[in-house]
Design a protein around this motif. Structure first.
Motif, PDB file in Angstrom:
ATOM      1  N   ILE A 102      -0.672   4.193   5.946  1.00 22.01           N
ATOM      2  CA  ILE A 102      -1.751   4.828   5.517  1.00 22.01           C
ATOM      3  C   ILE A 102      -2.150   3.906   3.797  1.00 22.01           C
ATOM      4  N   THR A 103      -3.431   3.588   4.130  1.00 27.73           N
ATOM      5  CA  THR A 103      -3.391   3.060   2.543  1.00 27.73           C
ATOM      6  C   THR A 103      -4.973   3.714   1.709  1.00 27.73           C
ATOM      7  N   VAL A 104      -5.284   3.175   0.502  1.00 31.05           N
ATOM      8  CA  VAL A 104      -6.150   3.628  -0.133  1.00 31.05           C
ATOM      9  C   VAL A 104      -7.387   3.906   0.572  1.00 31.05           C
ATOM     10  N   CYS A 105      -8.122   3.243   1.598  1.00 30.38           N
ATOM     11  CA  CYS A 105      -8.823   3.036   2.332  1.00 30.38           C
ATOM     12  C   CYS A 105      -9.202   4.458   3.334  1.00 30.38           C
ATOM     13  N   ASP A 106      -7.820   4.766   3.594  1.00 28.76           N
ATOM     14  CA  ASP A 106      -7.742   6.108   4.733  1.00 28.76           C
ATOM     15  C   ASP A 106      -7.663   7.635   3.685  1.00 28.76           C
ATOM     16  N   LEU A 107      -7.950   7.508   2.428  1.00 26.67           N
ATOM     17  CA  LEU A 107      -7.923   8.304   1.793  1.00 26.67           C
ATOM     18  C   LEU A 107      -8.414   8.562   0.771  1.00 26.67           C
ATOM     19  N   ALA A 108      -9.239  10.485   0.385  1.00 30.65           N
ATOM     20  CA  ALA A 108     -10.452  10.118  -0.595  1.00 30.65           C
ATOM     21  C   ALA A 108      -9.925  11.914  -1.496  1.00 30.65           C
ATOM     22  N   VAL A 109      -9.848  11.980  -1.984  1.00 31.58           N
ATOM     23  CA  VAL A 109      -9.234  13.218  -3.597  1.00 31.58           C
ATOM     24  C   VAL A 109     -10.661  14.804  -2.092  1.00 31.58           C
ATOM     25  N   GLY A 110      -9.580  15.248  -2.139  1.00 24.66           N
ATOM     26  CA  GLY A 110      -9.561  16.242  -2.024  1.00 24.66           C
ATOM     27  C   GLY A 110      -9.088  16.883  -0.200  1.00 24.66           C
ATOM     28  N   MET A 111      -8.721  15.430   0.134  1.00 27.39           N
ATOM     29  CA  MET A 111      -8.290  15.934   1.692  1.00 27.39           C
ATOM     30  C   MET A 111      -6.771  16.583   1.829  1.00 27.39           C
ATOM     31  N   GLU A 112      -6.721  17.155   2.886  1.00 31.25           N
ATOM     32  CA  GLU A 112      -5.474  18.125   2.837  1.00 31.25           C
ATOM     33  C   GLU A 112      -4.231  16.150   3.431  1.00 31.25           C
ATOM     34  N   VAL A 113      -3.065  17.017   2.737  1.00 34.82           N
ATOM     35  CA  VAL A 113      -2.383  16.095   2.999  1.00 34.82           C
ATOM     36  C   VAL A 113      -0.063  16.811   2.896  1.00 34.82           C
ATOM     37  N   GLU A 114      -0.156  16.491   3.958  1.00 39.79           N
ATOM     38  CA  GLU A 114       2.015  17.360   3.972  1.00 39.79           C
ATOM     39  C   GLU A 114       2.568  16.455   3.870  1.00 39.79           C
ATOM     40  N   VAL A 115       3.395  16.734   3.146  1.00 40.83           N
ATOM     41  CA  VAL A 115       5.206  16.188   3.008  1.00 40.83           C
ATOM     42  C   VAL A 115       5.701  16.199   3.779  1.00 40.83           C
ATOM     43  N   VAL A 116       6.512  14.558   4.588  1.00 44.57           N
ATOM     44  CA  VAL A 116       7.042  14.636   5.210  1.00 44.57           C
ATOM     45  C   VAL A 116       8.407  13.511   4.501  1.00 44.57           C
ATOM     46  N   PRO A 117       9.632  13.941   5.182  1.00 40.86           N
ATOM     47  CA  PRO A 117      10.741  12.727   4.993  1.00 40.86           C
ATOM     48  C   PRO A 117       9.847  10.966   5.449  1.00 40.86           C
ATOM     49  N   GLY A 118      11.014  10.726   4.145  1.00 37.48           N
ATOM     50  CA  GLY A 118      10.540   9.304   4.496  1.00 37.48           C
ATOM     51  C   GLY A 118      11.925   8.439   3.765  1.00 37.48           C
ATOM     52  N   VAL A 119      11.602   7.376   4.078  1.00 37.61           N
ATOM     53  CA  VAL A 119      13.139   5.754   3.873  1.00 37.61           C
ATOM     54  C   VAL A 119      12.489   5.212   2.769  1.00 37.61           C
ATOM     55  N   LEU A 120      13.181   5.076   1.517  1.00 34.10           N
ATOM     56  CA  LEU A 120      13.099   4.951   0.370  1.00 34.10           C
ATOM     57  C   LEU A 120      13.252   3.419   0.953  1.00 34.10           C
ATOM     58  N   ASN A 121      14.624   2.817   1.411  1.00 35.31           N
ATOM     59  CA  ASN A 121      15.678   1.821   1.275  1.00 35.31           C
ATOM     60  C   ASN A 121      16.479   2.062   2.529  1.00 35.31           C
ATOM     61  N   GLU A 122      16.811   0.606   3.242  1.00 35.79           N
ATOM     62  CA  GLU A 122      18.046   0.849   3.694  1.00 35.79           C
ATOM     63  C   GLU A 122      19.092  -0.203   4.107  1.00 35.79           C
ATOM     64  N   ASP A 123      20.192  -0.155   3.975  1.00 34.66           N
ATOM     65  CA  ASP A 123      21.102  -1.597   4.287  1.00 34.66           C
ATOM     66  C   ASP A 123      22.333  -0.995   5.507  1.00 34.66           C
ATOM     67  N   GLU A 124      23.093  -1.756   6.039  1.00 33.69           N
ATOM     68  CA  GLU A 124      23.861  -1.682   6.854  1.00 33.69           C
ATOM     69  C   GLU A 124      25.030   0.139   6.404  1.00 33.69           C
ATOM     70  N   GLU A 125      24.570   0.197   5.663  1.00 34.00           N
ATOM     71  CA  GLU A 125      25.603   1.779   4.832  1.00 34.00           C
ATOM     72  C   GLU A 125      24.877   2.544   4.300  1.00 34.00           C
ATOM     73  N   THR A 126      24.369   1.903   4.036  1.00 36.08           N
ATOM     74  CA  THR A 126      23.316   3.527   3.327  1.00 36.08           C
ATOM     75  C   THR A 126      21.818   3.951   4.137  1.00 36.08           C
ATOM     76  N   THR A 127      21.454   4.371   4.097  1.00 33.50           N
ATOM     77  CA  THR A 127      20.106   5.107   3.902  1.00 33.50           C
ATOM     78  C   THR A 127      19.584   6.098   2.792  1.00 33.50           C
ATOM     79  N   TRP A 128      18.656   5.670   2.198  1.00 36.75           N
ATOM     80  CA  TRP A 128      18.256   6.340   0.461  1.00 36.75           C
ATOM     81  C   TRP A 128      16.853   7.268   1.058  1.00 36.75           C
ATOM     82  N   THR A 129      16.926   8.232   0.978  1.00 35.76           N
ATOM     83  CA  THR A 129      15.819   9.021   1.659  1.00 35.76           C
ATOM     84  C   THR A 129      14.559   9.458   0.263  1.00 35.76           C
ATOM     85  N   THR A 130      13.211   9.787   0.968  1.00 30.50           N
ATOM     86  CA  THR A 130      12.748  10.770  -0.264  1.00 30.50           C
ATOM     87  C   THR A 130      11.742  11.150   0.689  1.00 30.50           C
TER      88      THR A 130
END
Length: 140
Positions: A102-130
């Protein structure tokens, strides 16, 4: 970001705190004192925040952020959209990244969004979530 979010899938929520005296809601959470300068303070309790809100503002990040942001210098840099969302019930603004793709071209002030789990970074041992914000009706 321990204690900032919980759950998975449709149960994923950001976690804030609410003052028992003035009912102000805080995110990120506040566990020491009520941040409302007009309140004498009360007990702070954890509350799940609204899953949905409306785009208040947005921009894009076109540079690799400096440390302590974690990125792999071996990988090419991909810009991402940053979004400020006014939560539906709490009427507070929470910042975060949009879901990948999703880029700024897909967004507009006032549009509805929802929060979802995401991944900040990961390596062989750890997944950092956000958390990420996703326009409603978009699956990914």
């Amino acid at each position: 970001m321990t204690g900032w979010f919980a759950g998975e899938g449709d149960e994923f929520r950001l976690l804030g705190t609410r003052c028992s005296t003035c009912t102000s809601v805080f995110f990120p959470r506040e566990d020491s004192f009520c941040r409302n300068p007009g309140c004498r303070g009360g007990e702070l309790t954890e509350v799940p925040l609204s899953r949905r809100g409306r785009v208040w503002s947005y921009t894009d990040s076109r540079y690799r952020p400096p440390s302590p942001y974690v990125t792999d210098p071996e990988l090419s840099w991909e810009p991402y959209a940053l979004i400020a969302v006014e939560l539906e019930s709490e009427r507070i603004v929470v910042l975060g990244q949009t879901v990948p793709g999703i880029t700024v071209c897909d967004l507009a002030v006032g549009m509805e969004v929802e929060v979802v789990p995401g991944v900040l970074n990961e390596d062989e041992e750890t997944t950092w979530t956000t958390w990420h914000w996703r326009p409603t009706g978009v699956t990914a």
